[in-house]
Design a protein around this motif. Structure first.
Motif, short mmCIF file in Angstrom:
data_model
loop_
_atom_site.label_atom_id
_atom_site.label_comp_id
_atom_site.label_asym_id
_atom_site.label_seq_id
_atom_site.Cartn_x
_atom_site.Cartn_y
_atom_site.Cartn_z
N VAL A 28 9.48 37.23 -23.33
CA VAL A 28 9.83 37.99 -24.55
C VAL A 28 11.33 38.30 -24.56
O VAL A 28 12.00 38.15 -25.60
N LEU A 29 11.86 38.71 -23.40
CA LEU A 29 13.28 39.04 -23.33
C LEU A 29 14.17 37.81 -23.45
O LEU A 29 15.36 37.93 -23.70
N THR A 30 13.62 36.64 -23.27
CA THR A 30 14.38 35.41 -23.48
C THR A 30 14.28 34.96 -24.93
O THR A 30 15.26 34.47 -25.50
N ILE A 31 13.13 35.14 -25.53
CA ILE A 31 12.91 34.66 -26.91
C ILE A 31 13.67 35.52 -27.92
O ILE A 31 14.20 34.99 -28.91
N MET A 41 20.68 36.45 -37.48
CA MET A 41 20.11 37.64 -38.11
C MET A 41 21.04 38.84 -38.03
O MET A 41 20.93 39.76 -38.84
N LEU A 42 21.95 38.88 -37.06
CA LEU A 42 22.84 40.03 -36.89
C LEU A 42 24.28 39.56 -36.94
O LEU A 42 24.57 38.37 -36.89
N SER A 43 25.18 40.55 -37.02
CA SER A 43 26.60 40.20 -36.95
C SER A 43 26.92 39.70 -35.55
O SER A 43 26.12 39.83 -34.61
N LYS A 44 28.12 39.13 -35.41
CA LYS A 44 28.49 38.54 -34.12
C LYS A 44 28.52 39.60 -33.02
O LYS A 44 27.99 39.38 -31.91
N THR A 45 29.10 40.75 -33.30
CA THR A 45 29.18 41.82 -32.31
C THR A 45 27.79 42.34 -31.95
O THR A 45 27.48 42.53 -30.77
N ALA A 46 26.96 42.56 -32.94
CA ALA A 46 25.60 43.06 -32.67
C ALA A 46 24.79 42.03 -31.88
O ALA A 46 24.00 42.40 -31.00
N THR A 47 25.01 40.76 -32.16
CA THR A 47 24.30 39.71 -31.42
C THR A 47 24.72 39.70 -29.96
O THR A 47 23.88 39.61 -29.06
N VAL A 48 26.02 39.83 -29.72
CA VAL A 48 26.51 39.83 -28.33
C VAL A 48 25.96 41.05 -27.58
O VAL A 48 25.52 40.94 -26.44
N ILE A 49 26.00 42.21 -28.24
CA ILE A 49 25.47 43.42 -27.60
C ILE A 49 23.99 43.27 -27.31
O ILE A 49 23.50 43.63 -26.23
N THR A 50 23.23 42.73 -28.25
CA THR A 50 21.80 42.53 -28.05
C THR A 50 21.53 41.57 -26.90
O THR A 50 20.64 41.81 -26.07
N MET A 52 23.48 41.05 -24.33
CA MET A 52 23.81 41.74 -23.08
C MET A 52 22.68 42.71 -22.68
O MET A 52 22.32 42.78 -21.50
N VAL A 53 22.15 43.44 -23.65
CA VAL A 53 21.06 44.39 -23.36
C VAL A 53 19.83 43.63 -22.86
O VAL A 53 19.18 44.04 -21.88
N MET A 54 19.51 42.52 -23.51
CA MET A 54 18.35 41.73 -23.09
C MET A 54 18.58 41.16 -21.68
O MET A 54 17.64 41.08 -20.88
N ALA A 55 19.81 40.79 -21.36
CA ALA A 55 20.11 40.26 -20.02
C ALA A 55 19.94 41.35 -18.97
O ALA A 55 19.39 41.10 -17.89
N ILE A 56 20.39 42.55 -19.28
CA ILE A 56 20.22 43.66 -18.33
C ILE A 56 18.74 43.97 -18.13
O ILE A 56 18.28 44.16 -17.00
N LEU A 57 17.98 44.01 -19.22
CA LEU A 57 16.54 44.24 -19.11
C LEU A 57 15.86 43.13 -18.33
O LEU A 57 14.95 43.38 -17.52
N GLN A 58 16.30 41.90 -18.56
CA GLN A 58 15.76 40.76 -17.81
C GLN A 58 16.03 40.92 -16.32
O GLN A 58 15.17 40.65 -15.47
N PHE A 59 17.24 41.39 -15.98
CA PHE A 59 17.61 41.64 -14.59
C PHE A 59 16.68 42.69 -13.97
O PHE A 59 16.18 42.52 -12.85
N VAL A 60 16.42 43.76 -14.70
CA VAL A 60 15.54 44.82 -14.19
C VAL A 60 14.12 44.30 -13.99
O VAL A 60 13.47 44.59 -12.97
N VAL A 61 13.64 43.52 -14.95
CA VAL A 61 12.29 42.95 -14.83
C VAL A 61 12.20 42.05 -13.60
O VAL A 61 11.22 42.12 -12.84
N GLN A 62 13.21 41.22 -13.39
CA GLN A 62 13.21 40.34 -12.23
C GLN A 62 13.17 41.14 -10.93
O GLN A 62 12.46 40.79 -9.99
#
Length: 105
Positions: A28-31, A41-50, A52-62
């Motif tokens: 889910v965090l990859t999709i 769907m989002l602006s460039k800045t919002a996409t980058v922030i999203t 990064m947040v998904m990558a951090i959450l992915q790190f925590v899940v791992q």
């Protein structure tokens, strides 16, 4: 005899349920970022922030579902080592960015 019996290891390597939950969360965090980028769907800045947040959450899940950071003989030391490692990595990255900003003058 298995290899674990030779060494007397009695570590708990997690249950099938925790692996399945971790796998589903990882998917889910990859999709989510993939769909956001593919559909713009989002602006460039919002996409980058999203992303990064998904990558951090992915790190925590791992860490929790596959690396078993809470398990072992002394899980508190695992967490302390992880925090120290993150502080060092953050310092290196922030210091590098800081130095590169002054490099253009």
């Amino acid at each position: 005899m298995t290899q674990h019996e030779h060494h007397g290891d009695h570590h708990n390597h997690g249950s099938l349920k925790s692996y399945v939950i971790g796998f589903i969360l990882s998917i889910v965090l990859t999709i989510i970022p993939l769909v956001l980028v593919m559909n713009s769907m989002l602006s460039k800045t919002a996409t980058v922030i999203t992303i990064m947040v998904m990558a951090i959450l992915q790190f925590v899940v791992q860490l929790f579902f596959f690396m078993h950071i809470r398990e072992g003989e002394k899980p508190r030391y695992n967490v302390q080592t992880l925090v120290l490692g993150l502080v060092i990595v953050f310092t290196i990255i922030a210091g590098s960015i800081w130095i590169m900003t002054f490099n253009k003058y």
